[in-house]
Scaffold this active site. Structure first.
Site, PDB file in Angstrom:
ATOM      1  N   ASP A 189     -29.677  14.069  13.790  1.00  0.00           N
ATOM      2  CA  ASP A 189     -29.412  12.679  14.161  1.00  0.00           C
ATOM      3  C   ASP A 189     -29.602  12.514  15.661  1.00  0.00           C
ATOM      4  O   ASP A 189     -28.980  13.221  16.452  1.00  0.00           O
ATOM      5  CB  ASP A 189     -27.974  12.295  13.766  1.00  0.00           C
ATOM      6  CG  ASP A 189     -27.698  10.815  13.974  1.00  0.00           C
ATOM      7  OD1 ASP A 189     -28.623  10.009  13.765  1.00  0.00           O
ATOM      8  OD2 ASP A 189     -26.571  10.475  14.339  1.00  0.00           O
ATOM      9  N   GLU A 222     -22.270  15.384  17.133  1.00  0.00           N
ATOM     10  CA  GLU A 222     -23.642  15.644  17.542  1.00  0.00           C
ATOM     11  C   GLU A 222     -23.578  16.754  18.590  1.00  0.00           C
ATOM     12  O   GLU A 222     -23.085  16.547  19.693  1.00  0.00           O
ATOM     13  CB  GLU A 222     -24.281  14.396  18.139  1.00  0.00           C
ATOM     14  CG  GLU A 222     -24.485  13.264  17.142  1.00  0.00           C
ATOM     15  CD  GLU A 222     -25.056  12.022  17.810  1.00  0.00           C
ATOM     16  OE1 GLU A 222     -25.736  12.161  18.846  1.00  0.00           O
ATOM     17  OE2 GLU A 222     -24.807  10.917  17.298  1.00  0.00           O
ATOM     18  N   HIS A 230     -17.790  11.186  16.953  1.00  0.00           N
ATOM     19  CA  HIS A 230     -17.221  10.002  16.324  1.00  0.00           C
ATOM     20  C   HIS A 230     -16.087  10.390  15.378  1.00  0.00           C
ATOM     21  O   HIS A 230     -16.158  11.420  14.707  1.00  0.00           O
ATOM     22  CB  HIS A 230     -18.300   9.243  15.534  1.00  0.00           C
ATOM     23  CG  HIS A 230     -19.428   8.760  16.387  1.00  0.00           C
ATOM     24  ND1 HIS A 230     -20.611   8.286  15.851  1.00  0.00           N
ATOM     25  CD2 HIS A 230     -19.564   8.668  17.736  1.00  0.00           C
ATOM     26  CE1 HIS A 230     -21.423   7.926  16.831  1.00  0.00           C
ATOM     27  NE2 HIS A 230     -20.813   8.154  17.987  1.00  0.00           N
ATOM     28  N   SER A 258     -21.053  16.322   9.940  1.00  0.00           N
ATOM     29  CA  SER A 258     -20.088  15.288   9.566  1.00  0.00           C
ATOM     30  C   SER A 258     -19.112  15.907   8.582  1.00  0.00           C
ATOM     31  O   SER A 258     -19.494  16.290   7.468  1.00  0.00           O
ATOM     32  CB  SER A 258     -20.796  14.085   8.928  1.00  0.00           C
ATOM     33  OG  SER A 258     -21.650  13.461   9.861  1.00  0.00           O
ATOM     34  N   GLY A 260     -12.083  11.671   9.132  1.00  0.00           N
ATOM     35  CA  GLY A 260     -13.063  12.736   9.323  1.00  0.00           C
ATOM     36  C   GLY A 260     -13.761  12.563  10.658  1.00  0.00           C
ATOM     37  O   GLY A 260     -13.559  11.572  11.359  1.00  0.00           O
TER      38      GLY A 260
END
Length: 502
Positions: A91, A10, A163, A98, A6
């Site tokens: 965040d 941001e 990420h 996410s 996954g």
């Protein structure tokens, strides 16, 4: 084993009419407005299984000795668990999406693209409340117009993250995994970079580079994600059975608009991890100075820079990727689409990088800005930096990426309808299905959630449902439990009858 994966994005955020407004405030407006208008509960995040400072090398810096208690209405901690199984929250002063866990690169790329749909809807929701002269945040004025960018740098020295996450087997030694991946991560940017006008953390040198993130890495291996970043991040937070699985937390990649760039970023990496777990040796590809080469490759859009290997050889990034591809191909006969697109793109890059301008982000962006340079616009021009920014605008009405798509000049893998469906429907093949469906049907009773747990209010009590197995709680395993329940009491009864909870 199935390779669950996954992404976490941001997003860049700006309020052009009020540039002094804190991005923490504007990001909180975005998440809270989305939750308020779309009848999502602002769900407490369950931090009980969160260990952000536990290191895969065997130590734990232990930020918390107990589970942190955070007021749900505190500014900057807005959190929503979505019906597609994803998480949407604030965040590091950015709205972050996410994506839900999936077990193939194509679905992972699809659910990554769904984040853009969520963010565009959230911007619409902020505008709706502002038009009504209503603020969704107590003690704050209505939010001004917001722009959202899928990029990684602000042009003033700050970088924010994209990420990737890959589940891997604990049977593999982490150092073996890390050392095998470092040359690959350094070189893959020629396929999956987002492109950037400006060289250096603040863009202090004129020019164009392949990666948005390359200039912000200082070492090969590190636990840090915001300072002293490492090409390999060592966070040991598996969100699964820690005795069986680890989660490779990859922080060195760019957020990408191109479906193919995102698909290959995930698919190539998953196949390389497969090969490492199968015992394939990549030690002969070790680099003499991986951090320096990460930046040198990024600064050379001709893709001809030769990196220095520890064994004395000098190879280009494309040659090293070719070595990875050959060894991966020898260990798998699955994921043919990944291998075919990997071959196609690297072959075109080798002939002329701009041949991929209708496929990859960095070359599409490079082609756009180069056309102005050829007409006499200097690399120092603010116009080129604006093109860079506008490419990553997620608003289809303003985005240069979306303009290329509309003109048929950028290949896509998914239709708009498919992406819209992924934004509101969970994947069927992971525990994200259960998470999303429970939020859809019993959202008013959900008091807290995380990747591994969901807590439901039942009268004055709270029932915590563990969903540790990533490949459990799929549509096959849990649809009947959910669909047959008319009320939350029925659902809890079904879970107890199935001996899921006591």
């Amino acid at each position: 084993m199935a390779r669950f994966m996954g992404t976490e994005t941001e997003y860049g955020i700006a309020t052009p009419s009020r540039p002094e407004l804190s991005p923490i405030v504007s990001s909180t407006h975005v998440v809270v407005a989305y939750a308020a208008r779309r009848t999502y509960a602002r769900t407490h995040w369950d931090f009980q299984e969160e260990y952000p400072l536990r290191d895969s090398r065997g130590f734990d810096l232990r930020r918390y000795h107990t589970v942190p208690v955070i007021a749900p209405d505190a500014l900057g901690v807005a959190n929503v668990v979505l019906r597609n199984g994803a998480r949407f929250y604030v965040d590091h002063a950015h709205p972050e999406y996410s994506s839900p866990e999936v077990n193939c690169a194509r679905e992972a790329a699809l659910y990554d693209a769904a984040g853009d749909i969520i963010l565009n809807l959230a911007v619409e929701d902020v505008a709706f409340y502002t038009s009504q002269q209503v603020s969704v945040l107590e003690a704050h004025d209505p939010c001004p117009e917001i722009k959202i960018y899928k990029n990684n740098v602000d042009g003033k020295g700050a970088a924010y993250g994209f990420h990737e996450n890959y589940q891997y087997s604990r049977d593999i030694d982490f150092d073996t995994l890390a050392q095998a991946l470092i040359p690959y991560f350094v070189c893959r940017q020629v396929v999956v970079g987002a492109g950037r006008v400006g060289i250096g953390e603040t863009g202090e040198r004129d020019g164009f580079q392949i990666s948005q993130r390359a200039d912000y890495f200082q070492q090969e291996i590190s636990l840090e994600t915001t300072l002293n970043r490492g090409i390999i991040n060592t966070r040991d937070e598996p969100h699964a059975d820690p005795n069986r699985f680890g989660r490779l937390h990859v922080i060195n990649g760019d957020a990408t608009m191109s479906h193919t760039s995102t698909f290959l970023k995930l698919g190539m990496t998953a196949l390389v991890i497969d090969a490492i777990e199968a015992g394939v040796d990549f030690s002969d590809l070790a680099l003499t100075d991986a951090v320096a080469e990460f930046q040198r490759i990024s600064h050379d859009p001709t893709c001809t820079h030769q990196v220095q290997l520890k064994d004395g050889r000098k190879l280009t990034a494309l040659e090293i990727l070719g070595a990875y591809r050959d060894r991966v191909r020898a260990t798998t006969d699955s994921e043919r689409e990944v291998l075919e697109r990997w071959d196609e793109v690297t072959s075109l890059l080798g002939a002329d990088p701009l041949l991929t301008a209708g496929i990859l982000d960095w070359t599409a962006k490079y082609a756009l800005v180069s056309s102005y340079v050829q007409r006499g616009v200097p690399w120092s021009s603010a116009k080129l930096k604006l093109i860079d920014l506008q490419y990553s605008d997620i608003d289809p009405a303003r985005s240069l990426y979306h303009a290329l798509v509309k003109k048929g000049r950028m290949r896509t893998l998914f239709s708009h309808a498919e992406i819209e469906a992924a934004a509101c429907t969970p994947p069927k093949n992971s525990r994200a299905y259960f998470r999303g469906r429970v939020l859809e049907k019993f959202g008013d009773h959900v008091t807290a959630a995380s990747w591994q747990n969901i807590s439901l209010a039942l009268g004055e009590h709270s029932i915590r449902i563990p969903i540790v197995e990533v490949d459990g709680w799929t549509e096959e395993h849990s649809a009947e439990l959910i669909d047959s329940a008319e009320t939350v009491e029925d659902f809890i009864h079904n879970l107890r009858r199935a001996e899921v909870i006591d």
